[in-house]
Write an enzyme that holds these catalytic residues in place. Structure first.
Site: not given
Length: 240
Positions: A37, A41, A61, A122-123
């Site tokens: 990723k 944030s 994440d 993952e964006g």
């Protein structure tokens, strides 16, 4: 290198859960999975030390992705840029006194594949979220050249948001592997079923659904094998 790029119609839409479910399914069937990723944030909302995380639902994440994939990657390898405030990456970086370097992102993504059979990337936020003021999530997806999975809500408004994202993905010259609607209810309403069918028809795309997961029990997750094992997932990463 086989891989998938997971994006979404917006933030807090379920991208990390879907990416984690894909990574876990691949790991469970014997693939060596790397996860990536570009930036994370909102770490201010998570405990700083892993020993005080009470459950997987509290994992940031990049940590959930790593757990789902059964990966031994370090934080830096999974997410090269990590920030406390829950802001868009370009702003979070600015407030931290730095600038996200696209070359570093491309290099880190390529390095993650060294000992892996599959990369799940993952964006951040939606497909057009800026990583810098001139380099968007879309641009990273183009540089990695992986088939794209779009994550969307099953509820009201999702048809427009999802079709716009599908349009942006295809305009970028990328293959669209599937759309995943989540969290999919156990008893979907007529509207939710219609949304699924309408997106599939108007978007000319495979639409999968994913129920709300118990993040503390990955073994209970359904096998989400979107795009895995198909020619669409056999794209080669290209250095840009």
């Amino acid at each position: 290198m086989r891989g998938l790029f997971v994006t979404g119609t917006g933030t807090e839409i379920g991208k990390t859960v879907v990416a984690s479910a894909i990574a876990h399914a691949a790991h469970a069937r014997g693939d060596r999975v790397a996860v990536f990723k570009p930036a994370v944030s909102g770490l201010d909302d998570h405990p700083l030390r892993s020993e005080i995380w009470e459950s997987a639902s509290e994992l940031p994440d990049h940590a959930l992705l790593r757990l789902a994939a059964g990966s031994s990657q370090g934080d830096e390898e999974v997410a090269p840029y990590r920030y406390g405030p829950p802001f868009s990456p370009h702003l979070a970086a600015e407030l931290a006194g730095e600038r996200i370097d696209p070359d570093r992102l491309r290099g880190a993504a390529l390095a993650a594949t060294d000992d892996a059979d599959l990369l799940v990337c993952e964006g951040v936020g939606g497909f057009l979220v800026p990583l810098t003021t001139s380099y968007l999530v879309r641009d990273l997806a183009q540089d990695l050249a992986l088939p794209v999975v779009v994550v969307a809500s099953p509820g009201l408004g999702t048809i427009n948001h999802t079709l716009l994202t599908i349009q942006a993905v295809r305009a970028a010259g990328l293959d669209l592997a599937a759309v995943v609607l989540t969290p999919w209810p156990s008893a979907p309403s007529a509207m939710e079923r219609s949304n699924r069918d309408t997106i599939a028809r108007l978007g000319s795309v495979e639409v999968e659904t994913l129920q709300r997961l118990d993040l503390a029990d990955p073994e209970s997750w359904p096998a989400l094998e979107v795009g895995l094992g198909s020619p669409r997932a056999a794209s080669s990463l290209r250095a840009a």
